[in-house]
Design an enzyme around this catalytic site. Sequence first.
Site, short mmCIF file in Angstrom:
data_model
loop_
_atom_site.label_atom_id
_atom_site.label_comp_id
_atom_site.label_asym_id
_atom_site.label_seq_id
_atom_site.Cartn_x
_atom_site.Cartn_y
_atom_site.Cartn_z
CD GLU A 26 -3.02 -1.16 2.21
OE1 GLU A 26 -2.78 -0.59 3.28
OE2 GLU A 26 -4.09 -1.73 1.95
NE ARG A 40 0.54 -5.02 9.74
CZ ARG A 40 -0.39 -4.48 8.96
NH1 ARG A 40 -0.06 -3.69 7.96
NH2 ARG A 40 -1.66 -4.72 9.17
NE ARG A 85 -5.96 -7.05 -0.59
CZ ARG A 85 -6.51 -5.95 -0.12
NH1 ARG A 85 -7.18 -5.15 -0.92
NH2 ARG A 85 -6.38 -5.61 1.14
CG ASP A 138 -7.57 -5.34 4.51
OD1 ASP A 138 -7.29 -5.49 5.71
OD2 ASP A 138 -7.50 -4.25 3.94
CD GLU A 166 -2.28 -7.09 11.48
OE1 GLU A 166 -1.03 -7.06 11.42
OE2 GLU A 166 -3.00 -6.38 10.74
CD GLU A 188 -9.98 -1.09 7.61
OE1 GLU A 188 -9.14 -1.65 8.32
OE2 GLU A 188 -9.74 -0.72 6.45
CD1 TRP A 191 -8.22 0.12 -5.00
CD2 TRP A 191 -6.79 -0.37 -3.34
NE1 TRP A 191 -7.57 1.28 -4.65
CE2 TRP A 191 -6.69 1.01 -3.64
CE3 TRP A 191 -5.98 -0.90 -2.34
CZ2 TRP A 191 -5.80 1.86 -2.96
CZ3 TRP A 191 -5.10 -0.05 -1.67
CH2 TRP A 191 -5.02 1.30 -1.99
C1 GCV Z 1 -2.78 0.83 8.34
C2 GCV Z 1 -6.23 -1.84 5.38
C3 GCV Z 1 -6.65 -0.54 5.99
C4 GCV Z 1 -5.50 0.44 6.11
C5 GCV Z 1 -4.37 -0.22 6.90
C6 GCV Z 1 -3.99 -1.51 6.17
C7 GCV Z 1 -2.94 -2.28 6.92
O1 GCV Z 1 -5.91 -1.67 4.04
O2 GCV Z 1 -7.69 0.00 5.26
O3 GCV Z 1 -5.96 1.59 6.75
O4 GCV Z 1 -3.28 0.63 7.03
O5 GCV Z 1 -5.11 -2.34 6.05
O6 GCV Z 1 -3.32 -3.19 7.64
O7 GCV Z 1 -1.77 -1.97 6.81
#
Ligand code: GCV
Length: 735
Positions: free
Chosen positions: A329, A362, A379, A408, A430, A436, A585
């Site tokens: 990202e 990560r 993905r 995600d 994790e 979210e 994405w």
């Molecule tokens: C901290 C998702 C979230 C992002 C987050 C990312 C991650 O894409 O929308 O805000 O970034 O995960 O876990 O690194």
Amino acid sequence: MPFPRFCARWLPLAAGLALAGATLVASPASRVAPIGVTETAEAQTGDAAWLRYAPIVDRAVSGRYDGLPAVVVSLDSSPVVESARQEIVRGVRGMLGRTLRIERELPSESAIVLGTLAAVGKAVKGLGPAPALEPDGYWLKTVAEGGRTLVVVGAPNERGVLYGTFALLRKIAMGEAVSTLDEAESPAAPVRWVNEWDNLDGSIERGYAGRSIFFEGGRVLEDLRRAQDYARLLASVGINGCAISNVNADARLLTPEFLPQIARVAEAFRPWGVRLAISLDFSSPKAIGGLTTFDPLDPGVARFWRDAIDALYRAIPDFGGVVLKADSEGRLGPAAYGRTHADAANVIARALEPHGGLIFYRGFVYDHHMDWRDPKNDRARAAYDNFQKLDGHFDDNVVIQIKHGPIDFQVREPASPLFGALEKTNEAIELQITQEYTGQQRHLCYLVPMWKTVLDFDMAAAASGSSVADLVSGRTFHRPTGGFVGVSNVGRDATWLGHPLAMANLYGFGRLAWAPALGARRIAEEWTRLTFGDDRKVLDTVVDLQLRSWPVYESYTGPLGAGTLTDILGPHFGPGIESSERNGWGQWHRADHDGIGMDRTSATGTRLHRAVPVAGGRALRVPRDLPRRSVALHAPRPVHPRAAFRQDRDPAHLRQPPRGSRSGGRLRRAVGGTAGTSGRPDVRRGPGPSRVPGGSRRGLARRRLQLVPAHLGDRGRAWPRRTLPGTGRGRAHDA
Ligand code: GCV
């Protein structure tokens, strides 16, 4: 807390509970205390969370503790044991209305005795041999000796004494007997951490509960009392580490100006046994170190990391470690120099190693510029493809931190295939406490049942038990470390998470990290009693709401395992179905008037199924209803509802002999790289308007199979064969 703010937070909850049939006690001033206790409304703001220690009003229950000693002795004066002593006094006073007397030495009367095993063994003659305990574990034991009763909380280390004390208080809150105790508990794994995504300016990435409790205006806050209170909450459920800064990291945290500031946060955490950690920016050698490169194999870069980490430990000798998001990202990483994730992790791991620090690298690495036209792109394969091939290349103080599912934090995902693919590498799961994609702490969504579907899932990676919980705990492949990381977003809101019932998720994360076998109902009951007291009706109502909330939330935001239907390009909240399609994405639903779903089979799809180990012929250990609910995630083709999960696996895969006969290694070797998963996330591969990799459009269209959600049965089979998404043919929304 001013009254109007209190009203805004608690009255809707109280009203909700009332509607659901809860007993609400209104004071003469019509202020509402949600539980059958005599507190005023102002006394209950949410600040205390599950450590409220509400009075036990049922005399039949409180009477069970009439014999509890009136004295507490702590045999150790360390700050952590001191916290334990304060806590037992506070808890007993709150729940039983009695104030314990504090003594430094064993009195001749009955007493609660806190101390390390060495200390309690010496002081309490009749204690007997201590059971085997892991670090942070504890032993609760009542000893009748010389006409008195000693309630002993002993542990191999100070943190264990604190955890044992919280466990004793939890027992009282749950109305359990404590007069004849002999219980030893050890945590499932050494790593039980939370990650906060706080920014130095005081904002929080995916923060739904106010501003940061650590930072404001580019500095650490002067007043860290809330950080200290947070550490106490974390300790009460056995969490022993907290990374306070966003994984989308700010390099300034490592500068000499910042070190004394973050050292103050470590100080606030220390009495509660929570070790401080921070996230790193991989480009730091260049961004703040004055170097021209951040190539992990450059000797100057290695020196930079050594010096920076040495300085950290000079400021914070018990510093826990670092978290790194690289090549994902937009974050810079080793791909910039053609290096591997192992090169990147190890250069920092070697700087941490002399101090006993860990690096959490990560596994959330993927290309967010994928070509959506290519049906082989997926993905969900990214973490596996990026890390499986590096198994065995990471140092022993590296932990690969793997999101629970392959995409995600969606409302339903299968376990990430990467969990079963690392035999020679430490791993941690994790889990996202932050809601979210699950209602952003405005919708109720109790996540423990969802996490359990992943933790209990057997990855069939070894004959001797390879549930995700066993794998990440290091038990399956005898790894030295590993465990559980929860992404949390507590803020300055009085309720910590912005919704009073959301705290069940933070509580639940801690409890599962300690004991993943605990049930979702048991955890909800504990949390409700600890938070709201012992009114039966409130307990039943809140637990019922919690347990039903995840499937309800799923049903309107991401059914059938299709992934979120919220706006993925915006806030991830509110309807935005189309936002997932036709971009890089990779959260594609592949949805049109024909159906919905990704083809992840080996024969015609992205071959993800080959990366998920499945024991040949044996039934998967998943709840029976999981298949139907996740069908769109797996295979766009007709499946019988009761055998969906097995049928949608690649049949060749099912023919493999059971794992443990080493077929696993073969299977994983067989996976190899596939078209469309870059493994080099920094390489931006723009879709290109007319490029259709992997064959002609016609061929691809043929390979796009029709999806029939299992519950639609034959009706779906009559649907016309679908066309290639985005070709403009046959898509209502393209017309
Ligand atoms: C901290 C998702 C979230 C992002 C987050 C990312 C991650 O894409 O929308 O805000 O970034 O995960 O876990 O690194």
